[in-house]
Scaffold this active site. Structure first.
Site, PDB file in Angstrom:
ATOM      1  N   GLY A 138       0.847  -1.196   0.000  1.00  0.00           N
ATOM      2  CA  GLY A 138       0.000   0.000   0.000  1.00  0.00           C
ATOM      3  C   GLY A 138       0.875   1.236   0.000  1.00  0.00           C
ATOM      4  O   GLY A 138       0.540   2.275   0.580  1.00  0.00           O
ATOM      5  N   GLY A 171      -0.334   4.755  -0.730  1.00  0.00           N
ATOM      6  CA  GLY A 171      -1.441   5.301   0.058  1.00  0.00           C
ATOM      7  C   GLY A 171      -0.960   6.395   0.997  1.00  0.00           C
ATOM      8  O   GLY A 171       0.202   6.819   0.971  1.00  0.00           O
ATOM      9  N   ASP A 179       2.643  -1.692  -4.558  1.00  0.00           N
ATOM     10  CA  ASP A 179       1.321  -1.057  -4.647  1.00  0.00           C
ATOM     11  C   ASP A 179       0.680  -1.477  -5.962  1.00  0.00           C
ATOM     12  O   ASP A 179       1.366  -1.717  -6.956  1.00  0.00           O
ATOM     13  CB  ASP A 179       1.431   0.473  -4.587  1.00  0.00           C
ATOM     14  CG  ASP A 179       0.109   1.115  -4.151  1.00  0.00           C
ATOM     15  OD1 ASP A 179       0.026   1.587  -3.004  1.00  0.00           O
ATOM     16  OD2 ASP A 179      -0.855   1.128  -4.960  1.00  0.00           O
ATOM     17  N   ASP A 198      -0.413  -6.800  -7.134  1.00  0.00           N
ATOM     18  CA  ASP A 198      -1.564  -7.009  -6.268  1.00  0.00           C
ATOM     19  C   ASP A 198      -1.167  -7.938  -5.124  1.00  0.00           C
ATOM     20  O   ASP A 198      -0.520  -8.971  -5.369  1.00  0.00           O
ATOM     21  CB  ASP A 198      -2.643  -7.692  -7.147  1.00  0.00           C
ATOM     22  CG  ASP A 198      -3.995  -7.653  -6.510  1.00  0.00           C
ATOM     23  OD1 ASP A 198      -4.064  -7.663  -5.271  1.00  0.00           O
ATOM     24  OD2 ASP A 198      -4.991  -7.638  -7.267  1.00  0.00           O
ATOM     25  N   ILE A 199      -1.593  -7.612  -3.911  1.00  0.00           N
ATOM     26  CA  ILE A 199      -1.273  -8.506  -2.777  1.00  0.00           C
ATOM     27  C   ILE A 199      -2.040  -9.826  -2.864  1.00  0.00           C
ATOM     28  O   ILE A 199      -1.790 -10.749  -2.100  1.00  0.00           O
ATOM     29  CB  ILE A 199      -1.531  -7.826  -1.400  1.00  0.00           C
ATOM     30  CG1 ILE A 199      -2.950  -7.260  -1.318  1.00  0.00           C
ATOM     31  CG2 ILE A 199      -0.498  -6.752  -1.127  1.00  0.00           C
ATOM     32  CD1 ILE A 199      -3.331  -6.771   0.066  1.00  0.00           C
ATOM     33  N   TYR A 250     -14.981  -3.156   6.573  1.00  0.00           N
ATOM     34  CA  TYR A 250     -13.597  -2.763   6.867  1.00  0.00           C
ATOM     35  C   TYR A 250     -13.269  -3.003   8.348  1.00  0.00           C
ATOM     36  O   TYR A 250     -12.220  -3.559   8.683  1.00  0.00           O
ATOM     37  CB  TYR A 250     -13.434  -1.286   6.503  1.00  0.00           C
ATOM     38  CG  TYR A 250     -12.138  -0.640   6.904  1.00  0.00           C
ATOM     39  CD1 TYR A 250     -10.957  -0.862   6.201  1.00  0.00           C
ATOM     40  CD2 TYR A 250     -12.091   0.254   7.980  1.00  0.00           C
ATOM     41  CE1 TYR A 250      -9.780  -0.229   6.559  1.00  0.00           C
ATOM     42  CE2 TYR A 250     -10.922   0.891   8.343  1.00  0.00           C
ATOM     43  CZ  TYR A 250      -9.763   0.649   7.633  1.00  0.00           C
ATOM     44  OH  TYR A 250      -8.601   1.284   7.999  1.00  0.00           O
ATOM     45  N   LYS A 289     -10.518  -5.538   9.793  1.00  0.00           N
ATOM     46  CA  LYS A 289      -9.391  -5.100  10.635  1.00  0.00           C
ATOM     47  C   LYS A 289      -9.350  -5.921  11.928  1.00  0.00           C
ATOM     48  O   LYS A 289      -8.298  -6.401  12.331  1.00  0.00           O
ATOM     49  CB  LYS A 289      -9.502  -3.602  10.943  1.00  0.00           C
ATOM     50  CG  LYS A 289      -9.134  -2.697   9.764  1.00  0.00           C
ATOM     51  CD  LYS A 289      -7.646  -2.778   9.470  1.00  0.00           C
ATOM     52  CE  LYS A 289      -7.199  -1.906   8.325  1.00  0.00           C
ATOM     53  NZ  LYS A 289      -5.809  -2.114   7.920  1.00  0.00           N
TER      54      LYS A 289
END
Ligand code: SER
Length: 339
Positions: free
Chosen positions: A10, A13, A35, A54-55, A154, A158
Site C-alpha cells: 500500500g 497510500g 502497490d 496485487d497482494i 472494513y 481489521k
C-alpha cells in the site's frame, strides 16, 4: 546474497507516503514498495525497488520470497471503510485474503531466516462498534478490548486480521520444532483518523477532517458529510509514522499485548471547521450529513485509551490539535498548494 529489505505494501497510500518519505530521508533501510498503482515519482528515489502488483497475486509474493530477505513488513494496503461498503466482498478479499498472503509470506521468510520477521499492521478505530450515539456520548476513553462489534466490512476485516496476526505469531504450527524461531513477530496499532498535509485519503469515513482542510487550502467549497457535533479521535501523519516506527523498534519483552490504541486529539467536526477557518478565513464549508457515513462514525468512539502503548513502549504524540495545525499541517499544506 539476497538483500535485507523492509517491505511496504500500500506504498502509494496515505500512510505509505508518510512512512516512505520519512524512512527514505533517514536513508538507512532498503525499501521495497509494493502497490497496485504505479508509485508516485516523488517516492521512487527513496526505494530500492518499486513493484506494481496485487497482494492477491501469490506468484508475485512467491517471487519476492525468493529474491529478498524481508526483515520487516509494514502491511498498509487496504480498502477503507466507506469504499468497502460499496463492494464488501471485494474489500474482504483485499483486506483479509491480502493480509493472509502477507502473513504467509512472513512465516516463510521467518523459516528461511531462522528468526522472526517483524510484521507491523495498522488496524483502526473502525474495529470498534458502539451500538448508538447515546452510548457513544456516555463513554470515556475506550480500551482495546471493549466494544468490539464493528458495523462495517472494513472494521470486521481489521478486527479479524488483528486475530489472524496473533494466530500466526503464537499459535500457527505449534508443533514446529523451534516455534520461537519460525513464528512471526506481529505487532498492531489501532489508528484514529489520520490527517496528512501531503495526501488526502480515499474512501475512508474519517476523511471529512483532511478533506475540509485540503479543500480550504485550495479555495474550494466543501460539503462535510457528518454533523458538526461529530467527534472522533485524530492524529497528524508525522505522529502516525512515529507510532509505527516506535512499535517496530520496541523491545519484544516490553510488549504486553498484540494490539495497541494510539491517539492524539479528539475534535468535533465543528472544531475542525473553526481551526480551518482560523488559517483560511475564506473557507466555505456546508454541513450536509450523509446518513450511512454518519452512522459509521457514530459507531466509532469519540476518544480511545492509549495508556498501554504509553506504558509499554513510551508512546506519546508530538502534536496536539493546535500544534498539528500550526506547526505541521498549515505550513506544509500552504507550501504544497503554492508549489
Ligand atoms: N480512516 C479510516 C477510515 O475512515 C479508519 O481507519 O476508513
Amino acid at each position: 546474497m539476497r538483500k535485507e529489505v523492509v517491505l511496504i505494501t500500500g506504498a502509494n497510500g496515505e500512510i505509505g507516503h508518510g512512512l516512505i518519505t520519512y524512512l527514505g530521508q533517514q536513508g538507512n533501510v532498503n525499501i521495497i514498495a509494493l502497490d497496485v498503482q504505479p508509485l508516485d515519482e516523488e517516492l521512487k528515489p527513496y526505494c530500492m525497488r518499486t513493484i506494481q502488483g496485487d497482494i492477491l497475486d501469490q506468484m508475485l509474493l512467491g517471487r519476492m520470497v525468493v529474491e529478498f530477505e524481508i526483515r520487516s513488513i509494514f502491511h498498509l494496503a487496504s480498502i477503507l471503510s466507506t469504499k468497502a461498503e460499496y463492494n464488501p466482498e471485494t474489500a474482504h478479499r483485499i483486506n483479509v485474503e491480502g493480509t493472509l498472503n502477507l502473513l504467509r509470506l512472513a512465516v516463510e521468510q521467518s523459516q528461511w531466516q531462522g528468526q522472526p520477521v517483524k510484521f507491523i499492521y495498522p488496524s483502526s478505530i473502525a474495529a470498534y462498534g458502539i451500538p448508538s450515539l447515546e452510548v457513544k456520548n456516555s463513554l470515556g476513553k475506550v480500551k482495546e478490548n471493549e466494544w468490539g462489534n464493528p458495523i462495517t466490512m472494513y472494521g470486521c476485516n481489521k478486527l479479524y486480521c488483528e486475530h489472524l496476526g496473533r494466530y500466526y505469531a503464537y499459535h500457527y504450527r505449534q508443533l514446529a520444532a523451534e516455534p520461537e524461531k519460525s513464528s512471526i513477530d506481529f505487532r498492531c496499532l489501532r489508528f484514529p483518523g489520520l490527517i496528512s498535509a501531503m495526501t488526502v485519503p480515499t474512501g475512508g469515513t474519517s476523511d471529512y477532517g483532511p478533506e475540509m482542510l485540503h479543500h480550504a487550502a485550495q479555495n474550494l467549497p466543501y460539503k462535510c458529510f457528518v454533523r458538526p457535533d461529530t467527534r472522533l479521535p485524530f492524529m497528524a501523519m508525522p505522529d502516525a509514522v512515529k507510532a509505527l516506527l516506535m512499535l517496530h523498534e520496541a523491545p519484544r519483552e516490553k510488549l504486553t499485548q498484540t494490539v495497541y490504541n494510539v491517539t492524539s486529539f479528539s475534535p468535533s467536526a465543528e472544531e475542525i471547521y473553526h481551526m480551518v477557518l482560523k488559517y483560511f478565513p475564506q473557507a466555505q464549508v456546508e454541513f450536509s450529513p450523509h446518513l450511512s457515513r454518519q452512522r459509521i462514525v457514530d459507531s466509532w468512539p469519540a476518544d480511545i485509551d492509549d495508556s498501554v502503548a504509553r506504558q509499554d513502549w513510551g508512546w506519546k504524540p508530538d502534536y496536539d490539535f493546535e500544534r498539528a495545525f500550526e506547526e505541521y499541517l498549515i505550513p506544509a499544506i500552504r507550501q504544497r498548494y503554492t508549489a
